[in-house]
Design an enzyme around this catalytic site. Structure first.
Site, PDB file in Angstrom:
ATOM      1  NE  ARG A 120      38.228  31.370  48.083  1.00  0.00           N
ATOM      2  CZ  ARG A 120      38.140  30.082  48.219  1.00  0.00           C
ATOM      3  NH1 ARG A 120      38.907  29.434  48.553  1.00  0.00           N
ATOM      4  NH2 ARG A 120      37.255  29.268  47.214  1.00  0.00           N
ATOM      5  CG  HIS A 124      34.121  31.011  50.935  1.00  0.00           C
ATOM      6  ND1 HIS A 124      34.485  29.827  50.422  1.00  0.00           N
ATOM      7  CD2 HIS A 124      34.287  31.805  50.059  1.00  0.00           C
ATOM      8  CE1 HIS A 124      34.930  29.869  49.234  1.00  0.00           C
ATOM      9  NE2 HIS A 124      34.694  31.230  48.964  1.00  0.00           N
ATOM     10  CD1 TRP A 264      41.240  36.277  38.315  1.00  0.00           C
ATOM     11  CD2 TRP A 264      41.973  35.806  40.500  1.00  0.00           C
ATOM     12  NE1 TRP A 264      40.557  35.232  39.044  1.00  0.00           N
ATOM     13  CE2 TRP A 264      40.978  35.005  40.219  1.00  0.00           C
ATOM     14  CE3 TRP A 264      42.667  35.842  41.798  1.00  0.00           C
ATOM     15  CZ2 TRP A 264      40.494  34.178  41.206  1.00  0.00           C
ATOM     16  CZ3 TRP A 264      42.088  34.761  42.540  1.00  0.00           C
ATOM     17  CH2 TRP A 264      40.971  34.049  42.506  1.00  0.00           C
TER      18      TRP A 264
HETATM   19  C1  HEM Z   1      31.139  33.775  41.145  1.00  0.00           C
HETATM   20  C2  HEM Z   1      31.797  34.036  42.182  1.00  0.00           C
HETATM   21  C3  HEM Z   1      32.994  33.265  42.666  1.00  0.00           C
HETATM   22  C4  HEM Z   1      33.737  32.351  42.586  1.00  0.00           C
HETATM   23  C5  HEM Z   1      33.327  31.156  41.361  1.00  0.00           C
HETATM   24  C6  HEM Z   1      34.910  32.355  43.110  1.00  0.00           C
HETATM   25  C7  HEM Z   1      36.044  31.397  43.200  1.00  0.00           C
HETATM   26  C8  HEM Z   1      37.403  31.448  43.661  1.00  0.00           C
HETATM   27  C9  HEM Z   1      38.258  30.246  43.694  1.00  0.00           C
HETATM   28  C10 HEM Z   1      37.915  29.142  42.972  1.00  0.00           C
HETATM   29  C11 HEM Z   1      39.172  30.714  44.532  1.00  0.00           C
HETATM   30  C12 HEM Z   1      40.526  29.968  44.500  1.00  0.00           C
HETATM   31  C13 HEM Z   1      40.609  29.532  45.766  1.00  0.00           C
HETATM   32  C14 HEM Z   1      41.857  28.770  46.119  1.00  0.00           C
HETATM   33  O1  HEM Z   1      42.331  27.896  45.344  1.00  0.00           O
HETATM   34  O2  HEM Z   1      42.744  29.334  47.024  1.00  0.00           O
HETATM   35  C15 HEM Z   1      38.993  32.296  44.733  1.00  0.00           C
HETATM   36  C16 HEM Z   1      39.658  32.964  45.549  1.00  0.00           C
HETATM   37  C17 HEM Z   1      39.568  34.175  45.840  1.00  0.00           C
HETATM   38  N1  HEM Z   1      38.281  34.821  45.969  1.00  0.00           N
HETATM   39 FE1  HEM Z   1      36.647  34.147  45.135  1.00  0.00          FE
HETATM   40  N2  HEM Z   1      35.045  33.379  44.113  1.00  0.00           N
HETATM   41  C18 HEM Z   1      33.920  34.320  43.772  1.00  0.00           C
HETATM   42  C19 HEM Z   1      33.534  35.458  44.168  1.00  0.00           C
HETATM   43  C20 HEM Z   1      34.418  36.094  45.200  1.00  0.00           C
HETATM   44  C21 HEM Z   1      33.820  37.299  46.012  1.00  0.00           C
HETATM   45  C22 HEM Z   1      32.541  37.698  46.163  1.00  0.00           C
HETATM   46  C23 HEM Z   1      34.980  37.407  46.608  1.00  0.00           C
HETATM   47  C24 HEM Z   1      35.121  38.782  47.651  1.00  0.00           C
HETATM   48  C25 HEM Z   1      34.264  39.653  47.752  1.00  0.00           C
HETATM   49  C26 HEM Z   1      36.114  36.795  46.277  1.00  0.00           C
HETATM   50  C27 HEM Z   1      37.379  36.812  46.950  1.00  0.00           C
HETATM   51  C28 HEM Z   1      38.394  35.875  46.823  1.00  0.00           C
HETATM   52  C29 HEM Z   1      39.707  36.103  47.048  1.00  0.00           C
HETATM   53  C30 HEM Z   1      40.307  37.267  47.905  1.00  0.00           C
HETATM   54  C31 HEM Z   1      40.326  34.998  46.879  1.00  0.00           C
HETATM   55  C32 HEM Z   1      41.915  34.851  46.754  1.00  0.00           C
HETATM   56  C33 HEM Z   1      42.085  33.769  48.082  1.00  0.00           C
HETATM   57  C34 HEM Z   1      43.666  33.613  48.425  1.00  0.00           C
HETATM   58  O3  HEM Z   1      44.621  34.096  47.603  1.00  0.00           O
HETATM   59  O4  HEM Z   1      43.977  32.738  49.091  1.00  0.00           O
HETATM   60  N3  HEM Z   1      35.621  35.654  45.555  1.00  0.00           N
HETATM   61  N4  HEM Z   1      37.609  32.368  44.532  1.00  0.00           N
END
Ligand code: HEM
Length: 364
Positions: A120, A124, A264
């Protein structure tokens, strides 16, 4: 409900996970600081009758000078006190890869791995790119500076940055942009995903001046047209966007970061195509709770989808690729590797002689 089968050195999904609670941590730190100050006062209870000694004055002057040096060295930002001269040619990237891989596992953090939060952070760091304006992206590693570090979308990413600081200390000439993007590569590979081609040479920036404005990253509460606006701005097409969202096979949402809650799927520390299989195969229903609107699987209520994730199920153009990746993990891995590698390079002016690395996965 048929739970997905875990693969690649699987880790048990912890039903109760240790969550990092920023507010309780800061209040603990605050009380520790007070306690420490009190102890100092107890050790030196008597006020000196004469004026301050030359030693005391010297100590104060040295302290102020050191503070000023650290402040300047961090570009006036206090999240990261160290900046060194970046020189990408002097860095042993295979060594850095290994050092990051060794930081991944920690039984006490979340589901047992920093991998998801490293992915993440890499995303970002890079996803602020605007192809029309030509700004944003991972150059400079500006996510460590305020105001960018404090944007709502980046909540919790200080945990990843702080974890990686030891690697910067051991390899001072790596730029922060290279470090944060390489951390995403290591995490994807070591959690069982594909090899991600990666190039070094992102220029260092020592101040917040090239931080982009807030609002460039996607909002999980929104739907397909918002998702397209954000990713088209970076220069991705529908196939690449769908491949990238497959990273939501990893990790979880944290109420104290995004407000959303839950993983997820049942194997949040293994990179698979489960984002797509679960999206298609479960019944997703609105979660009944006080928090923001999100979905949970009807069968167990343990797993989640964001409204933005559901857009990939309902939008016919995204859906073509969801179906493909759910059926064919190899195709997903191939397309994800291409799209993620592109994401990490957005807007970067690589030196001509910077090689493309394809790191050997270590499986530590
Ligand atoms: C429509 C696009 C996306 C949206 C709206 C989105 C939104 C989110 C949100 C709300 C979280 C939860 C954050 C938290 O509460 O810790 C998250 C986690 C995460 N996202 Fe996305 N994301 C998007 C695209 C992506 C992309 C493109 C990647 C990487 C290629 C990604 C990788 C991750 C990962 C690995 C987590 C887990 C982080 C953790 O466990 O700490 N996301 N995302």
């Amino acid at each position: 409900m048929s739970l997905p089968v875990r693969r690649f050195a699987p880790r048990l999904y912890k039903q109760t996970t240790t969550r990092f609670n920023n507010s309780s941590l800061s209040s603990r730190l605050a009380s520790q600081t007070r306690f420490y100050a009190t102890r100092q006062a107890l050790q030196f209870p008597k006020a000196r009758k004469s004026g301050p000694s030359p030693v005391a004055i010297g100590t104060v002057v040295a302290g102020v000078a050191l503070g000023y040096f650290l402040f300047k060295a961090s570009g006036g930002d206090n999240t990261v006190a160290r900046n060194f001269d970046a020189d990408w040619r002097k860095v042993d990237y295979n060594k850095v890869y290994r050092e990051i891989a060794e930081l991944l596992e920690d039984e006490d953090y979340d589901d047992g791995s920093y991998g998801p939060v490293f992915v993440r952070l890499a995303w970002h760091t890079s996803g602020t790119f605007d192809k029309t304006k030509g700004d944003g992206g991972s150059t400079g590693g500006t996510i460590r500076f305020h105001p960018e570090a404090g944007y709502g979308a980046n909540a919790g990413l200080d945990i990843a940055r702080n974890r990686l600081e030891v690697v910067k200390r051991n390899n001072p000439q790596i730029s922060y942009g290279d470090l944060y993007t390489l951390a995403g590569v290591v995490a994807v590979q070591e959690l069982g995903g594909p090899v991600i081609p990666w190039r070094p040479g992102r220029e260092e920036r020592l101040s917040a001046s090239s931080c982009t404005s807030d609002g460039r990253l996607p909002d999980g509460a929104k739907g397909a047209s918002h998702v397209r606006d954000i990713f088209y701005r970076m220069g991705f097409d529908d196939k690449e966007i769908t491949a990238l969202i497959g990273a939501h096979t990893l990790g979880r949402c944290h109420p104290n970061r995004s407000g959303f809650d839950g993983p997820w799927n049942a194997s949040p520390t293994t990179f698979t195509n489960f984002f797509f299989t679960e999206l298609k195969n479960q019944d997703w229903v609105p979660k009944k709770w006080d928090g923001p609107f999100q979905y949970v699987d009807k069968a167990s209520g343990q797993f989640m989808m964001l409204p933005a994730d559901m857009a990939f199920l309902t939008d016919p153009k995204f859906r073509v690729y969801v179906d493909k990746y759910a059926d064919d993990e190899e195709a997903f891995f191939k397309d994800f590797a291409g799209a993620f590698s592109k994401l990490l390079s957005l807007g970067v002016k690589f030196p001509d002689d910077a090689p493309v690395y394809k790191f050997k996965t270590l499986d530590l």
